[in-house]
Design an enzyme around this catalytic site. Sequence first.
Site, mmCIF file in Angstrom:
data_model
loop_
_atom_site.group_PDB
_atom_site.id
_atom_site.type_symbol
_atom_site.label_atom_id
_atom_site.label_comp_id
_atom_site.label_asym_id
_atom_site.label_seq_id
_atom_site.Cartn_x
_atom_site.Cartn_y
_atom_site.Cartn_z
ATOM 1 N N GLN A 125 4.582 -3.233 -48.980
ATOM 2 C CA GLN A 125 5.628 -3.362 -48.272
ATOM 3 C C GLN A 125 5.791 -2.098 -47.537
ATOM 4 O O GLN A 125 6.175 -1.152 -47.944
ATOM 5 C CB GLN A 125 6.742 -3.483 -49.115
ATOM 6 C CG GLN A 125 8.124 -3.910 -48.054
ATOM 7 C CD GLN A 125 9.426 -3.864 -49.227
ATOM 8 O OE1 GLN A 125 9.515 -2.936 -49.792
ATOM 9 N NE2 GLN A 125 10.166 -5.017 -49.044
ATOM 10 N N TYR A 127 8.008 -0.692 -45.018
ATOM 11 C CA TYR A 127 9.347 -0.858 -44.310
ATOM 12 C C TYR A 127 9.679 0.717 -43.789
ATOM 13 O O TYR A 127 9.794 0.857 -42.788
ATOM 14 C CB TYR A 127 10.477 -1.291 -45.111
ATOM 15 C CG TYR A 127 10.393 -2.748 -45.399
ATOM 16 C CD1 TYR A 127 9.273 -3.896 -44.852
ATOM 17 C CD2 TYR A 127 11.309 -3.625 -45.902
ATOM 18 C CE1 TYR A 127 9.338 -4.965 -44.548
ATOM 19 C CE2 TYR A 127 11.391 -4.985 -46.240
ATOM 20 C CZ TYR A 127 10.351 -5.752 -45.473
ATOM 21 O OH TYR A 127 10.291 -7.099 -45.631
ATOM 22 N N SER A 128 9.946 1.480 -44.857
ATOM 23 C CA SER A 128 10.512 2.666 -44.485
ATOM 24 C C SER A 128 9.652 3.620 -43.823
ATOM 25 O O SER A 128 8.298 3.513 -43.700
ATOM 26 C CB SER A 128 10.938 3.532 -45.631
ATOM 27 O OG SER A 128 11.722 2.972 -46.563
ATOM 28 N N GLU A 243 15.501 -13.986 -57.190
ATOM 29 C CA GLU A 243 14.960 -12.756 -57.503
ATOM 30 C C GLU A 243 16.265 -11.665 -57.505
ATOM 31 O O GLU A 243 16.041 -10.625 -58.288
ATOM 32 C CB GLU A 243 14.245 -12.409 -56.550
ATOM 33 C CG GLU A 243 13.022 -13.290 -56.294
ATOM 34 C CD GLU A 243 11.820 -12.944 -57.130
ATOM 35 O OE1 GLU A 243 11.997 -12.256 -58.062
ATOM 36 O OE2 GLU A 243 10.858 -13.793 -57.373
ATOM 37 N N GLU A 369 24.505 4.950 -51.562
ATOM 38 C CA GLU A 369 25.829 5.047 -50.756
ATOM 39 C C GLU A 369 25.752 4.241 -49.808
ATOM 40 O O GLU A 369 26.814 3.786 -49.211
ATOM 41 C CB GLU A 369 25.372 6.405 -50.030
ATOM 42 C CG GLU A 369 25.753 7.750 -51.012
ATOM 43 C CD GLU A 369 24.636 7.844 -52.126
ATOM 44 O OE1 GLU A 369 23.667 7.515 -51.836
ATOM 45 O OE2 GLU A 369 24.879 8.911 -53.036
#
Lengths: 385, 373
Positions: A125, A127-128, A243, A369
């Site tokens: 994946q 993404y970041s 999930e 957070e």
Amino acid sequence: MAEDLNALSHDAFRARWREWLHANFPNEWRIPIIHRLAGEDERRWHRMTYAAGWRAPSWPKEYGGLGLSLEKQLIMNEEMEAHRCARVLDSGGALLAPVLMKYGTEEQKARYLPAILNGDDLWCQGYSEPNSGSDLASLGTTAVKDGKHFIINGQKIWTTLAAFADRIFVLVRTNKDVKKQAGISFILADMDLPGLTVRPIMNLAGEDELCEVFFDNVCVPTENLVGALDQGWTVAKALLGDERITNGAPTLPRQSFEMLEQLVQGLDLGDDQGVNDRVAVLLCDLHDLAALHRQVADAAIRGEVDNAVLSMMKVLATELFQHITDEMLRVSNESAGLVEPVGIGGLDTDLRKLFMVARPSTIYAGANEVQRNIISNMLLGPAAK
Amino acid sequence: MGWRVDNELQQMLRDSAQGYLGDAGGAPHARRVRALSDGFDPATWASFGELGWTGVLLPERLGGSELGLEPALTLAEELGRSIAPEPFVASSVIAGTLLSAATTDAATELGIALAQGRRSVTLAWQENRGSLGLPPFVTCLQNGMLSGTKVHVPGWHPGVALLVAAVSATGPVVVLVDPTAAGVTITASRLTDATLAADIVFDRVAIADDAVLLRGAAAEAALQLALARGTVALSAQLEGLAGALWQMTASYMKDRLQFGSRLSDFQALRHQMVDLSAGIELAAASWRAAATALDSGVGVDLAIHAAKARCSQAAQDMSRWAIQYHGAFGYTDEADVGLFVHAALAWSTWLGNPAAHRRAALVAYRSGNVRHG
């Protein structure tokens, strides 16, 4: 397996799964918490479960999954936890497949889903990015349309198990002139394309599962776009509801608490009231979190999904996991500084590694957070800027 | 409600409770009861009787509605939300469980009076403050005479019917005692929720044979069940209180402007409110799990200890932050927040405080090999 597993009683189903699991799950993989199946091990697990008719419990049957009820999915997880199985990420089956089922074209589904099922394709994946972590929507990797192709440039980071993956699903910026969420697209790419390189990152637990992935003029056919152009932010949110419940189970706190008890008994601290009072707090936290998860799962089975509490359980479970590993350090004195198994109370685990493995849990999948921001928006309404 | 789903009966009861308590209950009612010297309002108790609440656990033969524990807990949660000072847990749940198990004429008469809301009933069981569960009783019934000392007898007022747990030659007993009888010395103290608790000394108090309501194994079992149910019901009350106080605090934070912003816009405060809410969600799940355990008989001790610890802690934590976020106004008697905080203090420390219950939970876990989740 032609028979309908959903028709079995829960007890019969549990017995059936347990029997297969105990007979077939390799002993060398029975390392809970700190071990995750990677690469050929993960592929082997998907092939084993696929051949035996146990692959993809949550997938609808029309896509080759088992179409199991949430209760039975939870039973499978409980048995794997009780058998002390290593973790399995299954990015393809758990993260990408729900997106393809909801937004993929018929061609995309036919091409990719069977290969996820049988273990031919391992996915990662993307993404970041280095400058887009918790604020994911600010991502800057670009895809520019050029005839029948997208040309991708940029960098992803913290891409789990990228070094072992056959393909990657990435979020890329396809429009810079709109609100940041509205200019993102969801694109599939093969990992062996020219211009795509992977660099593993060594982490504090001594693993190199997380990687950087670099895109240097990587050329991908336009049919690899999932969903509409610029709709990637919406597309990426299409996780299977189930999930989120099964992933929310307090498995890591439960397994680590049992290790803590092993340590306390092994160090003969069972009569130390100071230790006991701290352990009692953790026990009650664990007991109540398990009670909450069970009841939230029951509600989900009845069709009531409580999004605020799902996010809350992520926060509670990961912070409890950390508190438990903190307490393991607190009781074990110099042993906590060893880079090898402590051998106290039969605990054959490196405490430092447990402590480290617990750290990123409050960062990944939405830092706690950020989760608190999201939950507070649901409970108190959006904050004025 | 989210994941908390009522069955039809519970929903009906909750609606009726919210209707009645919304009109008659809440902070103004708590203030009125606080002004009474007895800390008990017979008219409200009679209304509870008409609504079927005082007899919620009592069998039909006593005029009760015999709805069972789950609906009783729904009521307890709502009574907690409106900080009702009525002795629902002490009387309807604890004493009600004992009267349901007894079959003597005196028990029947008293059970009917409880179901109708004409009487409230209390059980004197504790002999030392801080004890959890049934202690080995020193208070003794011998040759028709009761002697011993009981502490912190809840829901005390001059009209209350007094049940006393004691030991006898043939095992534990539950006896009905006339508080005005010779040899009974009562010292009543005011609690923070405005009710009274009594310390009572029995010095060779004559007990007629027909005043013994329960004996031996039946007495033991009924006492165990009564305290277990009472502890879960008090937990539900505490969680209800905490939830209502959270809402009250959130509303205040949305109205109160400082530095040009609503308090509810400050991130530090928002995150704290999320954590408090998480504690309340855990509390709601924990007492429900304890009720399920009590019903199934599996993992009862751990579940009840965890529930009372969690619900008490959630109410105490919410209390402290409610005062803080109401600012100086929260420290005034005029603000209703103080009524909730005071009720939380009395309820969270009765039947075992959080620290004591957590210790007991660990002992139960280690001795019982019960799974923690």
